[in-house]
Motif scaffolding. Structure first.
Motif, PDB file in Angstrom:
ATOM      1  N   PHE A  12       0.600   3.406  -8.171  1.00  0.00           N
ATOM      2  CA  PHE A  12       1.864   2.542  -7.614  1.00  0.00           C
ATOM      3  C   PHE A  12       1.462   1.181  -6.993  1.00  0.00           C
ATOM      4  O   PHE A  12       2.666   0.566  -6.715  1.00  0.00           O
ATOM      5  N   LEU A  13       0.571   0.852  -6.833  1.00  0.00           N
ATOM      6  CA  LEU A  13       0.210  -0.382  -6.229  1.00  0.00           C
ATOM      7  C   LEU A  13      -0.004  -1.587  -7.507  1.00  0.00           C
ATOM      8  O   LEU A  13      -0.659  -1.424  -8.186  1.00  0.00           O
ATOM      9  N   LYS A  39      -1.955  -3.863   5.665  1.00  0.00           N
ATOM     10  CA  LYS A  39      -2.665  -5.032   5.824  1.00  0.00           C
ATOM     11  C   LYS A  39      -3.039  -5.639   4.557  1.00  0.00           C
ATOM     12  O   LYS A  39      -3.471  -5.083   3.604  1.00  0.00           O
ATOM     13  N   LEU A  40      -2.489  -6.849   4.241  1.00  0.00           N
ATOM     14  CA  LEU A  40      -2.511  -7.310   2.976  1.00  0.00           C
ATOM     15  C   LEU A  40      -3.419  -8.911   3.125  1.00  0.00           C
ATOM     16  O   LEU A  40      -2.939  -9.591   4.003  1.00  0.00           O
ATOM     17  N   ALA A  58      10.257   2.111  -0.592  1.00  0.00           N
ATOM     18  CA  ALA A  58       9.117   1.377  -0.736  1.00  0.00           C
ATOM     19  C   ALA A  58       8.975   0.110  -0.209  1.00  0.00           C
ATOM     20  O   ALA A  58       9.847  -0.614   0.137  1.00  0.00           O
ATOM     21  N   LEU A  59       7.762  -0.471   0.357  1.00  0.00           N
ATOM     22  CA  LEU A  59       7.427  -1.762   0.834  1.00  0.00           C
ATOM     23  C   LEU A  59       7.287  -2.791  -0.062  1.00  0.00           C
ATOM     24  O   LEU A  59       6.769  -2.493  -1.430  1.00  0.00           O
ATOM     25  N   VAL A  89       4.492  -3.841  -4.658  1.00  0.00           N
ATOM     26  CA  VAL A  89       5.429  -2.592  -4.243  1.00  0.00           C
ATOM     27  C   VAL A  89       4.696  -1.399  -4.070  1.00  0.00           C
ATOM     28  O   VAL A  89       3.747  -0.929  -4.929  1.00  0.00           O
ATOM     29  N   VAL A  90       4.890  -0.808  -2.787  1.00  0.00           N
ATOM     30  CA  VAL A  90       4.076   0.117  -2.405  1.00  0.00           C
ATOM     31  C   VAL A  90       5.094   1.215  -1.788  1.00  0.00           C
ATOM     32  O   VAL A  90       5.648   1.067  -0.758  1.00  0.00           O
TER      33      VAL A  90
END
Length: 134
Positions: A12-13, A39-40, A58-59, A89-90
């Protein structure tokens, strides 16, 4: 107690590129009793270059880092610093209180605090029993 959420990167990432090269964004996603924290790594980016939204559970984090005109004009032997756009997309592991989400950028790290939604307690409701007419 903080629990680390682990999933297959392929599941999913996703990092997508729209312009230029795919801008690599590494992500840590953790969960506490009260929130989910993402955290990115977004080195060299400003707040105005980043967009954070919640869509369908989703984030979604998008951003773009431009290649400076100074770099384009220079006589470089090697250029490894990435530029271009990215989209992460998370899927979130739980419902979040969208009105209380906070995103902060500090020293190239984007921290997104996603408070968990408080589920209302089920209220007891008395149902009247009526006699049947048949």
């Amino acid at each position: 107690m903080e629990a680390l959420i682990r999933h297959s990167a392929a599941s999913f990432l996703r990092t997508e590129s729209r312009i230029g090269f795919a801008f690599p964004t590494r992500l840590d996603l953790s969960e506490t009793d009260k929130s989910v924290v993402a955290k990115l790594d977004v080195p060299g980016m400003d707040e105005k270059d980043i967009d954070v939204t919640i869509r369908s559970g989703a984030l979604v984090v998008t951003g773009q880092r431009e290649q400076s005109s100074e770099e384009k004009a220079g006589n470089y032997h090697r250029m490894e610093r990435p530029f271009g756009s990215f989209r992460r997309v998370v899927p979130l592991p739980c419902d979040v209180a969208e009105e209380r989400i906070e995103a902060r950028l500090n020293k190239g790290v984007l921290t997104i605090d996603l408070p968990k939604a408080v589920q209302p307690h089920a209220r007891a409701q008395k149902i009247a029993v009526t006699p049947s007419l048949f």
